[in-house]
Enzyme design. Sequence first.
Site, PDB file in Angstrom:
ATOM      1  N   HIS A   8      30.403  44.335  26.855  1.00  0.00           N
ATOM      2  CA  HIS A   8      31.545  43.484  27.907  1.00  0.00           C
ATOM      3  C   HIS A   8      30.906  42.248  28.357  1.00  0.00           C
ATOM      4  CE1 HIS A   8      33.956  41.733  31.304  1.00  0.00           C
ATOM      5  NE2 HIS A   8      34.315  43.425  31.201  1.00  0.00           N
TER       6      HIS A   8
ATOM      7  N   ARG B 214      40.000  40.105  25.781  1.00  0.00           N
ATOM      8  CA  ARG B 214      39.525  41.180  25.637  1.00  0.00           C
ATOM      9  C   ARG B 214      40.871  41.932  24.332  1.00  0.00           C
ATOM     10  NH1 ARG B 214      40.307  44.541  31.468  1.00  0.00           N
ATOM     11  NH2 ARG B 214      37.852  43.794  31.367  1.00  0.00           N
TER      12      ARG B 214
ATOM     13  N   ARG C  64      39.807  41.834  37.294  1.00  0.00           N
ATOM     14  CA  ARG C  64      38.683  41.033  37.599  1.00  0.00           C
ATOM     15  C   ARG C  64      38.522  39.704  36.628  1.00  0.00           C
ATOM     16  NH1 ARG C  64      38.572  45.576  40.082  1.00  0.00           N
ATOM     17  NH2 ARG C  64      39.516  45.959  38.649  1.00  0.00           N
ATOM     18  N   THR C  65      38.532  40.261  35.258  1.00  0.00           N
ATOM     19  CA  THR C  65      37.802  39.434  34.243  1.00  0.00           C
ATOM     20  C   THR C  65      38.497  37.945  34.466  1.00  0.00           C
ATOM     21  OG1 THR C  65      36.997  41.313  33.523  1.00  0.00           O
ATOM     22  CG2 THR C  65      37.055  39.075  31.839  1.00  0.00           C
TER      23      THR C  65
ATOM     24  N   LYS D 115      57.024  41.927  19.084  1.00  0.00           N
ATOM     25  CA  LYS D 115      58.060  41.433  17.780  1.00  0.00           C
ATOM     26  C   LYS D 115      56.914  41.462  16.966  1.00  0.00           C
ATOM     27  CE  LYS D 115      60.123  37.870  19.931  1.00  0.00           C
ATOM     28  NZ  LYS D 115      60.156  36.669  19.987  1.00  0.00           N
TER      29      LYS D 115
HETATM   30  N1   CP Z   1      35.314  45.037  35.414  1.00  0.00           N
HETATM   31  C1   CP Z   1      36.038  44.641  34.673  1.00  0.00           C
HETATM   32  O1   CP Z   1      36.038  44.447  33.136  1.00  0.00           O
HETATM   33  O2   CP Z   1      37.245  44.060  35.339  1.00  0.00           O
HETATM   34  P1   CP Z   1      38.860  44.183  34.901  1.00  0.00           P
HETATM   35  O3   CP Z   1      39.231  45.495  33.841  1.00  0.00           O
HETATM   36  O4   CP Z   1      40.081  44.263  36.121  1.00  0.00           O
HETATM   37  O5   CP Z   1      38.770  42.956  33.765  1.00  0.00           O
END
Ligand code: CP
Length: 309
Positions: free
Chosen positions: A132, A104, A54-55, A82
């Site tokens: 988040h 992320r 999603r993100t 590496k």
């Molecule tokens: N909700 C969320 O962060 O989903 P993903 O890990 O798929 O990005």
Amino acid sequence: SRHLLGIRNLSEQDIEFLLNRAEKAVEVSRRPDKKTSSLRGRTQINLFFEASTRTQASFELAGKRLGADVMNMSVAASSVKKGETLIDTAMTLNAMRPDILVIRHGSSGAADLLAQKVDCAVVNAGDGQHEHPTQALLDALTIRRHKGRLQGLTVAICGDVLHSRVARSDIFLLGKMGARIRLVGPSTLMPAGVEEFGVEVFHRLEDGIANADVVMMLRLQRERMAGAFVPSEREYFRYFGLDTKKLAFAKDDAIVMHPGPMNRGVEIASLMADAPQSVIEEQVEMGVAVRMAVLELLAAPSHNEEGAT
Ligand code: CP
């Protein structure tokens, strides 16, 4: 600030402003052409060290809908394999003069660290068990669209709170906006001392969701439980899995949320996830809109720049 690293340091006004901008982005995204040119000429790099559906997809679409050049760095096929470090990787990308870096990473604080090193705007797309922020914004937008407000609502956040950066960001955001927050889960999955944040803690799902306006289920994050207590899925579902019978304790018009990815039959019954009370797919749509609002705010040319020659 020119970065979005977390919700904790945002004001109520910042949040309101971003949610209102995101509402406009929902309209743009529902038009057949879907595009604006506010980030034309800007370069956005998505750097995901942890898995994401999603993100990552929504940050990519959000940047493209605003006309930015978006590059998804494939970490699995990069020189990280590496042994190149996070900072060396980021400085290498920084030398290519991006305007926005979306990151992320599995370590709490990774986004803050990057923000101190690079020249561009940094957006935290999830760092370890820390924050988040865009997830909390999309959750808030989804709730506001259904309930018309955040102030005074009772929101139950249920399940594996201990490992959840989503829960942390939601607690900060919903608390600032005047919602009553309940955390529900087994004591082994509840952070110690969490009451300090002005939340109520429950260990029985039926009690925690009683009369709630919003029931938010969290994924059981088994990948973060190495060596720790891992409940059996069947037993977890029996006590903490949301099904229609348990949801009857919440308000009649309660909505059911989940940030995804879901473990169907573990924290949420499969039928519940697809039931009319579920707004899980709408959360995904709001994710694109919220990310458009954030990217535009951080990277669109300011009026001063536009006016300069
Ligand atoms: N909700 C969320 O962060 O989903 P993903 O890990 O798929 O990005």
